[in-house]
Design an enzyme around this catalytic site. Structure first.
Site, PDB file in Angstrom:
ATOM      1  N   VAL A   1       3.249  12.158  14.728  1.00  0.00           N
ATOM      2  CA  VAL A   1       2.784  10.968  14.023  1.00  0.00           C
ATOM      3  C   VAL A   1       2.090  11.458  12.752  1.00  0.00           C
ATOM      4  O   VAL A   1       1.937  12.661  12.561  1.00  0.00           O
ATOM      5  CB  VAL A   1       1.814  10.126  14.882  1.00  0.00           C
ATOM      6  CG1 VAL A   1       2.550   9.274  15.882  1.00  0.00           C
ATOM      7  CG2 VAL A   1       0.793  11.014  15.578  1.00  0.00           C
TER       8      VAL A   1
ATOM      9  N   ALA B   1       1.542   7.779   7.221  1.00  0.00           N
ATOM     10  CA  ALA B   1       1.012   7.125   6.015  1.00  0.00           C
ATOM     11  C   ALA B   1       0.113   8.100   5.278  1.00  0.00           C
ATOM     12  O   ALA B   1      -0.624   8.870   5.894  1.00  0.00           O
ATOM     13  CB  ALA B   1       0.234   5.880   6.404  1.00  0.00           C
TER      14      ALA B   1
ATOM     15  N   LYS C   1       4.096   3.572  -0.533  1.00  0.00           N
ATOM     16  CA  LYS C   1       2.930   2.846  -0.007  1.00  0.00           C
ATOM     17  C   LYS C   1       2.022   2.525  -1.184  1.00  0.00           C
ATOM     18  O   LYS C   1       1.631   3.431  -1.924  1.00  0.00           O
ATOM     19  CB  LYS C   1       2.202   3.726   1.013  1.00  0.00           C
ATOM     20  CG  LYS C   1       0.855   3.162   1.445  1.00  0.00           C
ATOM     21  CD  LYS C   1       0.151   4.078   2.431  1.00  0.00           C
ATOM     22  CE  LYS C   1      -1.280   3.609   2.661  1.00  0.00           C
ATOM     23  NZ  LYS C   1      -2.051   4.570   3.461  1.00  0.00           N
TER      24      LYS C   1
ATOM     25  N   PRO D   1      -5.648  -2.055  -1.851  1.00  0.00           N
ATOM     26  CA  PRO D   1      -4.627  -1.406  -2.685  1.00  0.00           C
ATOM     27  C   PRO D   1      -5.154  -0.100  -3.278  1.00  0.00           C
ATOM     28  O   PRO D   1      -6.362   0.123  -3.330  1.00  0.00           O
ATOM     29  CB  PRO D   1      -4.382  -2.438  -3.784  1.00  0.00           C
ATOM     30  CG  PRO D   1      -5.666  -3.177  -3.905  1.00  0.00           C
ATOM     31  CD  PRO D   1      -6.341  -3.142  -2.559  1.00  0.00           C
TER      32      PRO D   1
END
Ligand SMILES: Cc1cc2nc3c(=O)[nH]c(=O)nc-3n(C[C@H](O)[C@H](O)[C@H](O)COP(=O)(O)OP(=O)(O)OC[C@H]3O[C@@H](n4cnc5c(N)ncnc54)[C@H](O)[C@@H]3O)c2cc1C
Length: 505
Positions: free
Chosen positions: A49, A52, A80, A98
């Site tokens: 894993v 991100a 992303k 963001p």
């Protein structure tokens, strides 16, 4: 001067990022000064894993010297631009964190302006075009943006296994040695330093510097050197995850989201990440509040009926950090050095930072104690900073639907340093001077995104008539421009790499 020998034990993301980075920086542009070997067990899998990232990864890949599209293709990467947090406040809400924030100069009044409005537009949408771009499904890059550059900041979602394989291939072609064998024991010098590592196949690998990238096993830093683990479980309750890889043949949701989705559920939160040819979903939860079977059932219910065909993998973890990251002649990087739940994708960031810092402090002598102290300070601060920021996401919740959510709001679940900032933020907005360390990942921008996303100080305007939230013209213009100029996330990926079906086959 003789080549300094470095042995990296472990070939997960941490091992291969560190190897490729150190080779590029310390051997790349000058005469070769280090000899790097990576020892990786062919039988012990990587954690698998860690999909991100944060924008620093662009600098890391650029420094390693990889063309962006080669890396993206190999890692099945997508873009992303943000994290979208869903249901963290009261179970019926959403906000964006963001990467992009329009510069406002030193005296940034955006937070104050938003606080004194009726909050009819979410804070993030008043300071960055990215929440709008994410909702529109746009990518961060134009078709002809140069490698690692774009009009707005961005990072990637990437397949952790493939990223490690790609960097292994690249680093070994450049001269890093790869030994596929199991470490069985560490041989020690009399002064407590590691002398060599022995393997199942009977090898004895000596080095001047050992880098422990053996993941949660921490075979060198803990196993050989006995450096204790500093436990963070008082502040972060989650200690388990269940993860699934959902192939697009099984379920394709229409578009790949250009952001990470993080949805708060009964006893933790679910990550949802769209890669080029599959999605990664996982539930991070606390075993004190929910058992493994119920958590897996909840993840499957989130995913929908098609999830019955997909296998789930269960993971246990300890949250915290090493008391020292560098002890004697051993540096720990990656999960061996510590772990904080992946809510803000800080795992790989901490690997990148450690790899860069070890290059800065690389020991050309065996007298390493002074360098180690400095390195330890840098890493300890980053861990503490990350801990505070992750706790911020939990402690501002108003959910009271389960014992888990009631527990995370309690005062003794908040670190003292975060408590003191939250006290100060009753009277002032986060600002530049609150974040004075140049290496800090988080800033007043990131604090504002989370605090105002979680409706901080809502009670101060309750019952009062406030002016509507204004969207600055600069943001309106940037949003309009993005609609005309930026290709959709899918269109960009498909133009460069083919369709999701071609990628999946
Ligand atoms: C649930 C979860 C979700 C995560 N999500 C994210 C995320 O979204 N973003 C992010 O940035 N980070 C995330 N992370 C963190 C991220 O996965 C790690 O920081 C990263 O993958 C580095 O792992 P590693 O290389 O340290 O460990 P591992 O991948 O576990 O690698 C360990 C290596 O050591 C080797 N090894 C072990 N024992 C021996 C031995 N005796 N001999 C030889 N070799 C040995 C293994 O073969 C393997 O190669 C997540 C972590 C978890 C647990």
């Amino acid at each position: 001067m003789a080549l300094r020998k470095v042995l990296i034990v472990g070939g997960g993301s941490a091992g291969w990022i560190t190897a490729a980075y150190m080779d590029a920086v310390l051997n790349g542009s000058t005469k070769k000064i280090i000899d790097i070997t990576v020892l990786e067990s062919p039988d012990i899998g990587r954690i698998g894993v860690g999909e991100a990232t944060v924008p620093s990864v662009r600098d890391t890949m650029r420094t390693i010297g990889v063309p962006e599209q080669d890396f993206m293709r190999a890692a099945d990467a997508t873009f992303k631009q943000a994290i979208k947090f869903v249901n963290w406040l009261d179970g019926n809400d959403a906000y964006y964190h963001p990467f992009d924030r329009r510069p406002a100069g030193r005296l940034d009044r955006a937070g104050l302006r938003w606080l004194s409005s009726d909050r009819s537009t979410p804070f993030a949408a008043t300071v960055s075009p990215q929440p709008w771009m994410c909702e529109d499904g746009l990518g961060p890059k134009l078709m002809d943006s140069p490698d690692y550059e774009a009009p707005v900041s961005y990072a990637y979602h990437m397949d952790a296994e493939r990223t490690a394989d790609f960097l292994c291939d690249l680093a070994t072609k450049r001269g890093v040695k790869h030994v596929q064998d199991l470490m069985t024991e560490a041989e020690m010098h009399e002064d407590g330093r590691i002398a060599a590592v022995k393997t199942q196949a009977g090898k004895r690998l000596e080095a001047d510097l050992f880098i422990d990238c053996t993941g949660f096993r921490a075979l060198l830093i803990e196993g050989a050197l006995g450096v204790p683990h500093v436990d963070y479980s008082q502040w972060l309750l989650c200690d388990r995850a269940v993860a699934m890889r959902v192939p697009f043949e099984t379920y394709y949701p229409g578009t790949r989201k250009p952001y990470t989705l993080s949805t708060a559920v009964s006893n933790g939160w679910i990550w949802d990440i769209g890669l080029a040819n599959r999605r990664g979903v996982g539930y991070v939860y606390s075993s004190d509040f929910i058992d493994d079977d119920t958590a897996e059932a909840e993840l499957r219910a989130y995913e929908g009926a098609h999830a019955d065909e997909v296998q789930a993998r269960r993971l246990k973890f300890k949250v915290g950090r090493r008391e020292q990251f560098w002890a004697k002649n051993c540096v720990s990087i990656g999960l061996a050095s510590g772990f904080i739940e992946p809510l803000e994708s800080t795992g790989l960031f901490l690997v990148e930072l450690a790899a860069a810092t070890i290059c800065e402090y690389f020991p050309m002598t065996n007298n390493m104690a002074g360098l180690a102290d400095k390195f330890n300070l840098v890493m300890q601060r980053r861990y503490e900073e990350t801990l505070d920021f992750i706790v911020l996401h939990y402690c501002l919740t108003r959910r009271n639907d389960t014992d888990f959510w009631r527990e995370v709001q309690k005062s003794d679940r908040i670190t003292d340093s975060l408590k003191s900032w939250l006290e100060i933020y009753q009277y002032k907005s986060p600002s530049h001077s609150d974040f004075t360390d140049s290496l800090q990942l988080f800033s007043h921008h990131t604090y504002e995104y989370v605090m105002y996303g979680m409706d901080f100080q809502r009670d101060k305007i309750a019952g009062r008539r406030m002016p509507p939230t204004a969207i600055p013209k600069e943001i309106e213009d940037a949003v309009l421009k993005s609609r005309g100029a930026f290709p959709s996330h899918d269109a960009w990926l498909e133009a460069k790499f083919g369709t999701q079906y071609e990628r999946a086959s």
